[in-house]
Design an enzyme around this catalytic site. Sequence first.
Site, PDB file in Angstrom:
ATOM      1  N   LYS A   1       0.832  -1.207   0.000  1.00  0.00           N
ATOM      2  CA  LYS A   1       0.000   0.000   0.000  1.00  0.00           C
ATOM      3  C   LYS A   1       0.867   1.257   0.000  1.00  0.00           C
ATOM      4  CE  LYS A   1      -3.748  -0.012   2.510  1.00  0.00           C
ATOM      5  NZ  LYS A   1      -4.659   0.047   3.680  1.00  0.00           N
TER       6      LYS A   1
ATOM      7  N   GLU B   1      10.182  -5.987   3.984  1.00  0.00           N
ATOM      8  CA  GLU B   1      10.412  -7.281   3.344  1.00  0.00           C
ATOM      9  C   GLU B   1       9.972  -7.257   1.885  1.00  0.00           C
ATOM     10  OE1 GLU B   1       8.581  -8.469   7.453  1.00  0.00           O
ATOM     11  OE2 GLU B   1       8.456  -6.761   6.082  1.00  0.00           O
TER      12      GLU B   1
ATOM     13  N   GLY C   1      -5.110  -5.198   5.704  1.00  0.00           N
ATOM     14  CA  GLY C   1      -4.353  -6.140   4.879  1.00  0.00           C
ATOM     15  C   GLY C   1      -4.930  -7.538   4.861  1.00  0.00           C
ATOM     16  N   ARG C   2      -5.300  -8.054   6.024  1.00  0.00           N
ATOM     17  CA  ARG C   2      -5.804  -9.424   6.100  1.00  0.00           C
ATOM     18  C   ARG C   2      -7.210  -9.562   5.519  1.00  0.00           C
ATOM     19  NH1 ARG C   2      -5.098  -7.015  10.889  1.00  0.00           N
ATOM     20  NH2 ARG C   2      -6.831  -6.708  12.349  1.00  0.00           N
TER      21      ARG C   2
ATOM     22  N   GLU D   1      -4.531 -12.221  14.152  1.00  0.00           N
ATOM     23  CA  GLU D   1      -4.149 -10.818  14.070  1.00  0.00           C
ATOM     24  C   GLU D   1      -5.327  -9.919  14.434  1.00  0.00           C
ATOM     25  OE1 GLU D   1      -0.917  -9.304  11.230  1.00  0.00           O
ATOM     26  OE2 GLU D   1      -2.761  -8.615  10.268  1.00  0.00           O
TER      27      GLU D   1
ATOM     28  N   HIS E   1      -3.456 -38.285  10.339  1.00  0.00           N
ATOM     29  CA  HIS E   1      -2.189 -38.993  10.539  1.00  0.00           C
ATOM     30  C   HIS E   1      -1.117 -38.063  11.084  1.00  0.00           C
ATOM     31  CE1 HIS E   1      -3.563 -42.671   8.449  1.00  0.00           C
ATOM     32  NE2 HIS E   1      -4.320 -41.816   7.784  1.00  0.00           N
TER      33      HIS E   1
ATOM     34  N   LYS F   1       9.070  -5.290  14.594  1.00  0.00           N
ATOM     35  CA  LYS F   1       9.604  -4.611  13.400  1.00  0.00           C
ATOM     36  C   LYS F   1      10.558  -3.480  13.783  1.00  0.00           C
ATOM     37  CE  LYS F   1       5.688  -3.731  11.156  1.00  0.00           C
ATOM     38  NZ  LYS F   1       4.775  -3.353  10.055  1.00  0.00           N
TER      39      LYS F   1
END
Length: 567
Positions: free
Chosen positions: A213, A219, A273-274, A360, A391, A516
């Site tokens: 954005k 990153e 964001g999510r 979050e 399993h 961060k």
Amino acid sequence: MASPALISDTDQWKTLQAHVGAIHKTHLRDLMTDADRCKAMTAEFEGVFLDYSRQQATTETVDKLFKLAETAKLKEKIDKMFKGEKINTTENRSVLHVALRAPRDAVINSDGVNVVPEVWAVKDKIKQFSETFRSGSWVGATGKPLTNVVSVGIGGSFLGPLFVHTALQTDPEAAECAKGRQLRFLANVDPVDVARSIKDLDPATTLVVVVSKTFTTAETMLNARTIKEWIVSALGPQAVSKHMIAVSTNLKLVKEFGIDPTNAFAFWDWVGGRYSVCSAVGVLPLSLQYGFPIVQKFLEGASSIDNHFHTSSFEKNIPVLLGLLSVWNVSFLGYPARAILPYSQALEKLAPHIQQLSMESNGKGVSIDGVRLPYEAGEIDFGEPGTNGQHSFYQLIHQGRVIPCDFIGIIKSQQPVYLKGETVSNHDELMSNFFAQPDALAYGKTPEQLQSEKVPENLISHKTFQGNRPSLSFLLSSLSAYEIGQLLSIYEHRIAVQGFIWGINSFDQWGVELGKSLASTVRKQLHASRMEGKPVEGFNPSSASLLTRFLAVKPSTPYDTTVLPKV
């Protein structure tokens, strides 16, 4: 001045606390004999069927939860979200991911302005661009059409789109539209992820979508610069404008990066964001891979649940029922986790996306007014498709900790297989487990049953299953783009309901900031030590020791030349 009231101070909360004792005296193997209860504890909407009769709850419990919802002003809070009121109070923002999939003629306001026309303007731009791209009219620096897409982004810019992409890959209609194309995602700043994302790709036929954005996410921008170098080293600097586009609102930085601002696609502050998979963040790369018509079906599925959530009575409102039951499990029964168990390999990336969406959003320790919570909120989400999970970790959920489970089954497989002579088809084999596991958790197996089966006495305790372990079951008619959108929206609104009841802000994420900022300090130290030979200073003894050990080994890449992955 009195502190703002918490939901736990209300009579309705205390009534539910008192009710826990009555529930602890019941067992699901007894509750499940009540046919009327089982029928009452279901809900259905547009091919999505929910059975929550295997929850540790009675119809009385559910009635008490509805009263709690009334006290928490749940309906009012839902209405405020859809009206664009700034319910994200810590960031002074509306929460309008529902506008991203609203019909063209809808009216949804933020700051007094209808945002739906803006949303559709971006979608129309994506539709036009994706059609040009997919037709072969958009060519790269060498004149070749581009058939590979790498989407660079992290968190919500990655997990949501990856979930939808993975679910669509084996849908026959979507797969046909994607023939001859590849879509990959680059999220982790680990160079291994860079290597994997470009392995066997030709820069001359690759388009990169940079999703940030602000165009400042550390990153993402390092990864973007790395992929840019990969393109430039092969095709020259003039290739950037033909091979890189952006999803961003910072057109100045987009242009400085070398991307043509006309090839930047916007999204808005009122999209977290999510919650952004239905914005250009997901719609652009998915449209490049599958075509806009497929993605529009996904958006329509999500919109159908938005409408259901906003208008249906709580008694038949799937996201509301799910959210209230999660509050019951976490805050009253004391179960801190939830397992998401889709019996569909196509949904293998659902749990990681919901993990971020839920943890979050609701991983908060204070109320929306900043008051420390005296009760547990949020839950630990994890999961794996069945039967793989059986399993892996089902041992724990059957005989170890009690973990409420979401079972998700699909009536019609995306890829049906039957071998002549087999007892059942491959999909029916899968679904046999889908139907069996919730009952195994609910009923368990008693010592008496084991004794009647002549199990050796020394093994009775080992083979006893206590049962009484809660779960709920979704049954979807099929898994096309439409149903994938429905499933996404159900979980988004379920999580919002939990937050509305707990009285927290499910739409900020201050908890990601501290790490961060500390990483920035470490980054400066690494630079100073690598480039100037400076010793490690200003850290606690443990961190200083770890950093010194790390720096003592010669780095695998020199700091005076560019090195790209060799895979």
